[in-house]
Design an enzyme around this catalytic site. Structure first.
Site, PDB file in Angstrom:
ATOM      1  CE  LYS A 122     -23.421 -30.982 -14.891  1.00 53.88           C
ATOM      2  NZ  LYS A 122     -23.689 -30.344 -16.187  1.00 53.88           N
ATOM      3  N   GLY A 234     -13.619 -17.116 -16.428  1.00 58.28           N
ATOM      4  CA  GLY A 234     -13.180 -18.466 -16.776  1.00 58.28           C
ATOM      5  C   GLY A 234     -12.350 -18.448 -18.046  1.00 58.28           C
ATOM      6  N   GLY A 236     -11.832 -21.891 -19.514  1.00 58.29           N
ATOM      7  CA  GLY A 236     -11.863 -23.325 -19.759  1.00 58.29           C
ATOM      8  C   GLY A 236     -12.559 -23.616 -21.082  1.00 58.29           C
ATOM      9  CG  ASN A 237     -15.173 -27.017 -23.499  1.00 59.26           C
ATOM     10  OD1 ASN A 237     -16.363 -26.781 -23.604  1.00 59.26           O
ATOM     11  ND2 ASN A 237     -14.470 -27.601 -24.452  1.00 59.26           N
TER      12      ASN A 237
HETATM   13  P1  NAD Z   1     -13.547 -26.015 -17.376  1.00 57.28           P
HETATM   14  O1  NAD Z   1     -13.154 -26.871 -16.232  1.00 57.28           O
HETATM   15  O2  NAD Z   1     -13.051 -26.342 -18.728  1.00 57.28           O
HETATM   16  O3  NAD Z   1     -13.138 -24.485 -17.079  1.00 57.28           O
HETATM   17  C1  NAD Z   1     -13.523 -23.834 -15.906  1.00 57.28           C
HETATM   18  C2  NAD Z   1     -12.818 -22.478 -15.865  1.00 57.28           C
HETATM   19  O4  NAD Z   1     -13.281 -21.766 -14.714  1.00 57.28           O
HETATM   20  C3  NAD Z   1     -11.298 -22.572 -15.732  1.00 57.28           C
HETATM   21  O5  NAD Z   1     -10.704 -21.540 -16.467  1.00 57.28           O
HETATM   22  C4  NAD Z   1     -11.051 -22.361 -14.240  1.00 57.28           C
HETATM   23  O6  NAD Z   1      -9.779 -21.792 -13.994  1.00 57.28           O
HETATM   24  C5  NAD Z   1     -12.169 -21.397 -13.886  1.00 57.28           C
HETATM   25  N1  NAD Z   1     -12.621 -21.518 -12.487  1.00 57.28           N
HETATM   26  C6  NAD Z   1     -12.795 -22.660 -11.780  1.00 57.28           C
HETATM   27  N2  NAD Z   1     -13.229 -22.376 -10.525  1.00 57.28           N
HETATM   28  C7  NAD Z   1     -13.335 -21.024 -10.476  1.00 57.28           C
HETATM   29  C8  NAD Z   1     -13.741 -20.107  -9.482  1.00 57.28           C
HETATM   30  N3  NAD Z   1     -14.118 -20.529  -8.271  1.00 57.28           N
HETATM   31  N4  NAD Z   1     -13.758 -18.786  -9.784  1.00 57.28           N
HETATM   32  C9  NAD Z   1     -13.375 -18.359 -11.009  1.00 57.28           C
HETATM   33  N5  NAD Z   1     -12.970 -19.192 -11.994  1.00 57.28           N
HETATM   34  C10 NAD Z   1     -12.961 -20.486 -11.729  1.00 57.28           C
HETATM   35  O7  NAD Z   1     -15.161 -25.965 -17.330  1.00 57.28           O
HETATM   36  P2  NAD Z   1     -16.157 -25.671 -18.531  1.00 57.28           P
HETATM   37  O8  NAD Z   1     -16.506 -26.958 -19.160  1.00 57.28           O
HETATM   38  O9  NAD Z   1     -15.660 -24.541 -19.343  1.00 57.28           O
HETATM   39  O10 NAD Z   1     -17.465 -25.223 -17.719  1.00 57.28           O
HETATM   40  C11 NAD Z   1     -17.633 -23.902 -17.227  1.00 57.28           C
HETATM   41  C12 NAD Z   1     -19.089 -23.697 -16.843  1.00 57.28           C
HETATM   42  O11 NAD Z   1     -19.927 -23.972 -17.957  1.00 57.28           O
HETATM   43  C13 NAD Z   1     -19.609 -24.633 -15.732  1.00 57.28           C
HETATM   44  O12 NAD Z   1     -20.620 -23.954 -15.003  1.00 57.28           O
HETATM   45  C14 NAD Z   1     -20.242 -25.773 -16.514  1.00 57.28           C
HETATM   46  O13 NAD Z   1     -21.203 -26.485 -15.773  1.00 57.28           O
HETATM   47  C15 NAD Z   1     -20.884 -24.985 -17.633  1.00 57.28           C
HETATM   48  N6  NAD Z   1     -21.178 -25.761 -18.827  1.00 57.28           N
HETATM   49  C16 NAD Z   1     -20.204 -26.463 -19.475  1.00 57.28           C
HETATM   50  C17 NAD Z   1     -20.538 -27.163 -20.628  1.00 57.28           C
HETATM   51  C18 NAD Z   1     -19.506 -27.873 -21.441  1.00 57.28           C
HETATM   52  O14 NAD Z   1     -19.858 -28.382 -22.508  1.00 57.28           O
HETATM   53  N7  NAD Z   1     -18.252 -27.919 -21.033  1.00 57.28           N
HETATM   54  C19 NAD Z   1     -21.867 -27.170 -21.088  1.00 57.28           C
HETATM   55  C20 NAD Z   1     -22.821 -26.435 -20.408  1.00 57.28           C
HETATM   56  C21 NAD Z   1     -22.467 -25.716 -19.277  1.00 57.28           C
END
Ligand code: NAD
Length: 443
Positions: A122, A234, A236-237
């Site tokens: 990471k 959340g 996000g993605n």
């Molecule tokens: P992202 O940046 O697209 O979205 C994150 C979301 O969380 C946003 O809506 C943001 O407003 C919210 N957020 C950020 N900080 C916050 C907090 N302190 N409290 C509450 N909400 C908060 O990220 P993502 O890619 O959706 O990833 C989210 C989680 O999933 C992370 O733990 C990431 O490691 C994990 N993850 C992501 C992927 C991927 O393919 N994107 C794969 C596996 C795991």
């Protein structure tokens, strides 16, 4: 590194503070439990409870307003016994080396639990892209690669997007890597734009596969998706595609939450009849921040950030950050919640885990639940190596097969050994990695 007990720090309601728990201590505590259960010997434990390599560096950026600012960057490679390391790059103002260490370790177990031939890594940069111009973000991406270009690569360590990074960032990183090494190396990075070697389905993969594991769990719980409701942390993605597919399989998401960096507050948007995905998406920025005022004008109730886990729903999906389900917050989870699907990495602390286990909540652990992302990244590598790309149906069919098989392998261990799902997933994953290390003669 020691395993002293993590100390919770009370958080002011609705605001984002420094990590209350050290996620690396959580990751090590999870590993230690399983190492004892499996009877791993001293050298194997020592090898696996720490990263094999880590890099810390400074990235100078010429800012648009003039002057130079130095940003901190990291890459942690936890273990590569089963194949090249794999793991995302986060841009986050609260990023710490211990979060990255934990995430790298979880990547090792994640790749192992879905049985793909990759290790775990990471990376990250301490920054808030909300406050950076595109030019500054491009410089950060290129600067990160310049610092690490000799220690990553298709056969060493393959980065990918994660929190607040996207396909455009991956392309800038690829371009910088190719400039340094002279040639075309599409296998250096995944999560690329579709037009330049990305895989169809990658952006949807994590969120969709979270829902696929929910689909399998609901069958075991004798629940029909169309009779269930969910609340998600959340937007996000991961969360967005989880909402989209959850609705497609008939379920109803009643609330999602978001973090607003302008006042550092988290908040929850709730509509009891079901949130409308397109509506909320249309008022969100590319980082998943929902415009609170517009959401209110559209008829959403705006609740404090923590309210996502207090909802009267069947399913909770943490899909934002670490340490959200803890000894402090489990008592606030509605007794009606039957299933927790960990879309985020490390959303539950070890104490939270024990309490959920006592309650009998069915938990789909992160290393299984959100493994669709890295599995699709692996498919992107496979397609890149062939220089032949599958259509979307083929990608999703292959993802479905891999994830369904991993889900049932974990459930089989859980039932046979009478273990909670997280322990069962770890038993499967750690065993495979320990075996690879032993077979290589590393321990
Ligand atoms: P992202 O940046 O697209 O979205 C994150 C979301 O969380 C946003 O809506 C943001 O407003 C919210 N957020 C950020 N900080 C916050 C907090 N302190 N409290 C509450 N909400 C908060 O990220 P993502 O890619 O959706 O990833 C989210 C989680 O999933 C992370 O733990 C990431 O490691 C994990 N993850 C992501 C992927 C991927 O393919 N994107 C794969 C596996 C795991």
């Amino acid at each position: 590194m020691t395993t002293k007990k993590a100390t919770p720090v009370p958080a002011k309601k609705g605001t984002v503070v420094e990590q209350s728990y050290n996620p690396f201590e959580t990751a090590q505590a999870q590993f230690d439990r399983i190492a004892s259960m499996l009877g791993l010997d001293g050298p194997t434990r020592d090898l696996l409870r720490n990263p094999i390599r880590e890099y810390h560096f400074s990235i100078p950026i010429r800012m648009d307003r003039g002057g130079i600012q130095i940003f901190r960057g990291f890459r942690v490679q936890h273990n590569d016994a089963r194949g090249p390391c794999k793991g995302g790059i986060r841009f986050h103002p609260l990023e710490t080396i211990d979060t990255i260490r934990a995430l790298a370790m979880w990547m090792t177990w994640k790749c192992s639990v879905v049985d793909i031939p990759l290790g775990g890594a990471k990376g990250g940069i301490v920054c808030d892209p909300h406050n950076l111009s595109l030019n500054e973000i491009e410089q950060l991406c290129r600067g990160w690669v310049r610092q690490i270009a000799r220690d990553v690569g298709p056969c060493l360590d393959v980065p990918a997007p994660d929190v607040m990074t996207n396909p455009q960032d991956m392309l800038w990183m690829l371009d910088e890597y190719e400039k340094i090494h002279g040639g075309r190396y599409p296998g250096f990075i995944t999560g690329k734009p579709i037009s330049i070697g990305g895989s169809l389905g990658r952006k949807e993969a994590t969120g969709y596969m979270v829902v696929l594991t929910i689909r399998e769990a609901l069958k075991e719980l004798n629940l029909k998706p169309e009779n269930t409701t969910a609340s998600i942390q959340g937007f996000g993605n991961v969360a967005q595609y989880a909402v989209e597919l959850y609705h497609k399989i008939g379920g109803t998401v009643i609330s999602v939450s978001s973090w607003d960096p302008t006042d550092n507050k988290t908040f929850c948007c709730r509509k009891l009849s079901g949130i409308l995905f397109d509506e909320l998406k249309s008022i969100s920025d590319p980082f998943g921040t929902i415009n609170r005022k517009k959401a209110q004008d559209m008829g959403y109730e705006i609740l404090p950030g923590e309210a996502w886990l207090e909802q009267d729903v069947d399913v909770l999906i943490p899909a934002a950050v670490e340490n959200q389900i803890s000894a402090d917050t489990v008592p606030r989870i509605n007794r009606r919640v039957k299933l927790i699907a960990e879309g985020a990495n490390g959303p539950t602390t070890p104490e939270g885990d024990l309490m959920l286990d006592k309650r009998g909540t069915f938990l789909i652990p992160d290393i299984l639940c959100n493994a669709g992302g890295v599995t699709c990244s692996y498919f992107e590598q496979v397609q890149g190596n062939m220089n032949y790309y599958w259509d979307e149906k083929e990608v999703f069919d292959k993802l479905d097969a891999k994830m369904t098989s991993a889900f049932h392998a974990v459930r089989e261990v859980s039932k046979r050994q009478k273990l909670p799902n997280r322990d069962a997933a770890y038993v499967l994953a750690v065993n495979r990695v320990a075996r690879a290390c032993k077979d290589r003669g590393w321990c």
